[in-house]
Scaffold this active site. Sequence first.
Site, PDB file in Angstrom:
ATOM      1  N   PRO A  80       7.007  13.109  -4.715  1.00  0.00           N
ATOM      2  CG  PRO A  80       8.379  12.331  -6.423  1.00  0.00           C
ATOM      3  CD  PRO A  80       7.554  13.504  -6.021  1.00  0.00           C
ATOM      4  CB  THR A 111       4.693   8.837   1.643  1.00  0.00           C
ATOM      5  OG1 THR A 111       3.387   8.273   1.430  1.00  0.00           O
ATOM      6  CG2 THR A 111       5.332   8.161   2.851  1.00  0.00           C
ATOM      7  CE  LYS A 190       2.562   5.443   2.320  1.00  0.00           C
ATOM      8  NZ  LYS A 190       2.098   4.360   1.467  1.00  0.00           N
ATOM      9  CE  LYS A 265       9.620   8.703   0.269  1.00  0.00           C
ATOM     10  NZ  LYS A 265       8.457   9.433  -0.241  1.00  0.00           N
TER      11      LYS A 265
END
Length: 325
Positions: A80, A111, A190, A265
């Site tokens: 995560p 990511t 991304k 996030k």
Amino acid sequence: MGSFAEKTSESIGFIGLGAMGLPMARHLANKLAPETQIYVFDVADEAMGKLHDEFPKKIVKCRSAKEVAQQTDTILSMVPEGAHVKSVYLDEKSGVCSMDISNKLFIDCSTIDTATSLLVKDHIAKNFPTALFYDAPVSGGVVGAVKGTIAFFLGCSNTDPNLSRLTQLLENMGSQVIPCGGPSLGLAAKLSNNYLSGVIAIACSEAMDMGMRAGLDPITLAKVYAAGTAQNTICDRFNPVPGVHPEAPSTNGYENGFKVQLMRKDFGLAVEMAKRVGARNVLGQIGLETYTAASNDPRCRDLDSRVVYRYLGGKEDWKVDDSVE
């Protein structure tokens, strides 16, 4: 730096079997050669057990990331946050770099912030110059991971000697592999993608709510957007209004999607990246505030990020059962 372009392997490693990692590893188990062993590790024993029960002859459960690296030369990771990536790779006792990883290939699909990714890459390059590390974050959400339609944003150039092998491996789990230029640029792509996706989800929620309050049917609204200049993937496939799209997380109680905390996030990482590179984002702060508030709202937490529609006060209880086609 070494080339892995001509190598083949009868084993592979996968670290991180969460909402994205588990279906990705499942695709590998289904599509790789029958004799291929897949060594897996996750902090949750249940996730490893579930995959092992599905593929008892292919899945080998490991006790740490280090043990995965001890067993195979090609390892993927999907965790995560940046802190988890640091732990997987740099933990002095259980991280993969706590052993000799010379001539191994690592592909991190997480990511995270670009600084952490470059930290790991530089550590590997300095201490194990024949090993390779690539960032390869994905887009498409849990639905895409399950369907095998995610896109990989690969941190390498079109001339990288390993591109063919990397593409061949990643295409077992997704539909597109896009080389983005070099180290950490997959992550930069991304983060900019998720910034745009997050902004669109808020705008789509507001527009749907506004049109519905004016008396329009949400399915009609979605058709209007699809036919006009407002057309976008969020509205088409991940519509935040329950009942507009049958496979959208919103139609299933906002379950099995990209959690709102993860959007918060990623959105935050994107805003930080924008500041670092000197880009002006007029929607950045308000978007971040919106996802932060939705993440802390007990009605929204742990649900798909398009639950921002609920946070903004959108109507959910219209004729869902009669309208899903």
